[in-house]
Scaffold this motif. Structure first.
Motif, short mmCIF file in Angstrom:
data_model
loop_
_atom_site.label_atom_id
_atom_site.label_comp_id
_atom_site.label_asym_id
_atom_site.label_seq_id
_atom_site.Cartn_x
_atom_site.Cartn_y
_atom_site.Cartn_z
N UNK A 279 50.91 23.06 0.44
CA UNK A 279 50.70 22.36 -0.82
C UNK A 279 50.79 20.85 -0.64
N UNK A 280 51.74 20.42 0.19
CA UNK A 280 51.90 18.99 0.45
C UNK A 280 50.67 18.44 1.14
N UNK A 281 50.19 19.20 2.13
CA UNK A 281 48.99 18.77 2.87
C UNK A 281 47.79 18.69 1.94
N UNK A 282 47.64 19.70 1.06
CA UNK A 282 46.52 19.69 0.11
C UNK A 282 46.63 18.52 -0.85
N UNK A 283 47.85 18.22 -1.29
CA UNK A 283 48.05 17.10 -2.20
C UNK A 283 47.69 15.78 -1.53
N UNK A 284 48.11 15.62 -0.28
CA UNK A 284 47.80 14.40 0.46
C UNK A 284 46.29 14.25 0.65
N UNK A 285 45.64 15.36 1.02
CA UNK A 285 44.19 15.32 1.22
C UNK A 285 43.46 14.97 -0.07
N UNK A 286 43.95 15.52 -1.19
CA UNK A 286 43.33 15.23 -2.49
C UNK A 286 43.43 13.74 -2.82
N UNK A 287 44.62 13.18 -2.59
CA UNK A 287 44.83 11.75 -2.85
C UNK A 287 43.92 10.90 -1.97
N UNK A 288 43.80 11.29 -0.69
CA UNK A 288 42.94 10.55 0.24
C UNK A 288 41.49 10.57 -0.22
N UNK A 289 41.03 11.75 -0.66
CA UNK A 289 39.64 11.89 -1.11
C UNK A 289 39.39 11.04 -2.35
N UNK A 290 40.34 11.07 -3.30
CA UNK A 290 40.19 10.30 -4.53
C UNK A 290 40.16 8.80 -4.23
N UNK A 291 41.06 8.36 -3.35
CA UNK A 291 41.11 6.94 -3.00
C UNK A 291 39.82 6.53 -2.29
N UNK A 292 39.37 7.37 -1.35
CA UNK A 292 38.12 7.06 -0.63
C UNK A 292 36.94 6.98 -1.59
N UNK A 293 36.82 7.98 -2.49
CA UNK A 293 35.69 8.01 -3.42
C UNK A 293 35.73 6.79 -4.34
N UNK A 294 36.92 6.40 -4.79
CA UNK A 294 37.05 5.25 -5.69
C UNK A 294 36.63 3.96 -5.00
N UNK A 295 37.12 3.76 -3.76
CA UNK A 295 36.78 2.55 -3.01
C UNK A 295 35.30 2.55 -2.66
N UNK A 296 34.78 3.71 -2.23
CA UNK A 296 33.36 3.85 -1.91
C UNK A 296 32.51 3.48 -3.12
#
Length: 398
Positions: free
Chosen positions: A4-21
């Motif tokens: 769950x922690x790994x999934x949460x971290x991955x989700x945050x990374x994807x959201x941050x990447x998509x926002x910056x992109x």
């Protein structure tokens, strides 16, 4: 727990990447956005609101081509209707007609590679445009070419809401009867489409094409103007026309997600005694588009606007009318995507005869619709309200 922690971290990374992109992609895009508004030209018109009649005439015109065909749609299916068009284009290309077939990379992503290769082998110039690409992959994924135009010799040009697929004939059981508005134009106005094609190809592809457009026969007394945008300027255009209204405003659109500026302008119009009518579909062809519209419809209902939901099937027409004396009909929806992301093109006219023809169809469609009332939106369930909150957060991508 670790999973769950790994999934949460991955989700945050994807959201941050998509926002910056998205932010960086938008910033770069804004440096290149422009618009094409041409001088009015004379023309004659035919108006279509039924798929069967539209495609019958459209295919007849394609078959009659002698020198040049330019076909561009957002969606083209590899179904019986699409296959019929492919055969016509291949036959005309093999006969020596210069044929261009242009589609959006994502809108027509289901077209098999074999279909494209077969068209090219027959001599058709195929352009698949607006492919997602680095460095702004997420932003370019959302940048779509939503135009639907065709030019046949110097004789006819088409613009409107129809794409090419069996659902546009009303053969999708989920969506039912399909309602769309499309124009067939002839006369000097066809030259405007030539200018749009040049503009389109220069913007959308690094390839260079050299061809001579067939001459245009001067005819028609009505005036038409093409207005094209590539991801900006459509909102400001609609705002300016809303502010010009004296008596009435009509908006027909499958997706009503216009943003705060448009809503405020429409509220002000209502408060000034201007009659505002909005026609949208009851059925949805994409998730969350109905829910995303609610925050924009609620204040307008409170202000006195009339909102109607089309029940017989799916309403896909894009029409904007001011005081029953100015009309805009084309490819742009009344949503953030058409205002700020998509490439669009609309046809502007004041022909009273054509406006009266459109009004007759609009009035008929309103009679087939049910007027939306405030309690329909204020008495929503907790699940519906939750879906609405999520929809509004992603409304710019719907």
């Amino acid at each position: 727990m670790n999973v769950l922690i790994i999934l949460a971290i991955m989700t945050v990374i994807i959201i941050v990447w998509a926002s910056v992109d998205y932010m960086l992609g938008r910033k770069k895009h804004l440096t290149a956005t422009n618009k094409l508004k041409l001088d009015p030209e004379n023309g004659q018109w035919s108006f279509y609101s039924e798929g069967t009649k539209f495609f019958k005439q459209y295919f007849e015109d394609l078959k009659s081509a002698e020198s040049f065909i330019y076909v561009q749609f957002y969606i083209v299916r590899n179904d019986p209707l699409g296959k019929e068009m492919f055969q016509i284009l291949k036959k005309k290309a093999s006969d020596g007609v210069t044929v261009f077939f242009v589609v959006d990379a994502l809108g027509s992503h289901k077209l098999p590679k074999s279909v494209i290769e077969s068209l090219e082998e027959s001599g058709v110039n195929v352009l698949v445009i607006e492919r997602p690409k680095f460095p702004y992959l997420f932003y370019s994924f959302n940048r779509r070419n939503h135009r639907k135009i065709s030019v046949i010799d110097g004789d006819f040009a088409y613009i409107g809401g129809f794409n090419v697929g069996e659902e546009y004939l009303g053969k999708d059981p989920k969506l039912g009867h399909w309602r769309d508005y499309h124009l067939r134009l002839s006369g000097s106005v066809v030259k405007q489409f030539y200018a749009l094609i040049d503009w389109e190809l220069k913007q959308s592809t690094a390839q260079t094409f050299h061809f001579e457009f067939p001459p245009v026969e001067e005819k028609g007394k009505e005036k038409f103007t093409l207005f094209a945008t590539n991801g900006e300027h459509m909102e400001s255009f609609f705002l300016s026309k809303i502010n010009e209204a004296k008596e009435s405003i009509f908006i027909g659109t499958p997706y009503f997600i216009p943003g705060r500026k448009i809503v405020q302008a429409l509220k002000t119009a209502c408060q000034n005694g201007i009659k505002v009518k909005i026609l949208i579909p009851m059925r949805a062809d994409h998730p969350f588009v109905k829910e995303a519209a609610i925050p924009f419809l609620l204040p307008l209902l409170h202000a006195g606007a009339e909102v109607y939901r089309y029940y017989p099937g799916f309403y896909h027409a894009k029409v904007f009318m001011i005081d029953k004396s100015f009309c805009d009909l084309g490819t742009a929806n009344f949503d953030k995507r058409s205002f700020h992301l998509n490439n669009e093109v609309n046809c502007l006219f004041t022909s009273q005869e054509l406006i009266d023809t459109v009004l007759k169809v609009v009035d008929f469609d309103l009679q087939q619709s049910e007027q939306l009332q405030l309690p329909d939106l204020t008495k929503r369930s907790l699940l519906e309200r939750t879906k609405g909150l999520f929809a509004i957060t992603i409304s710019k991508f719907l």
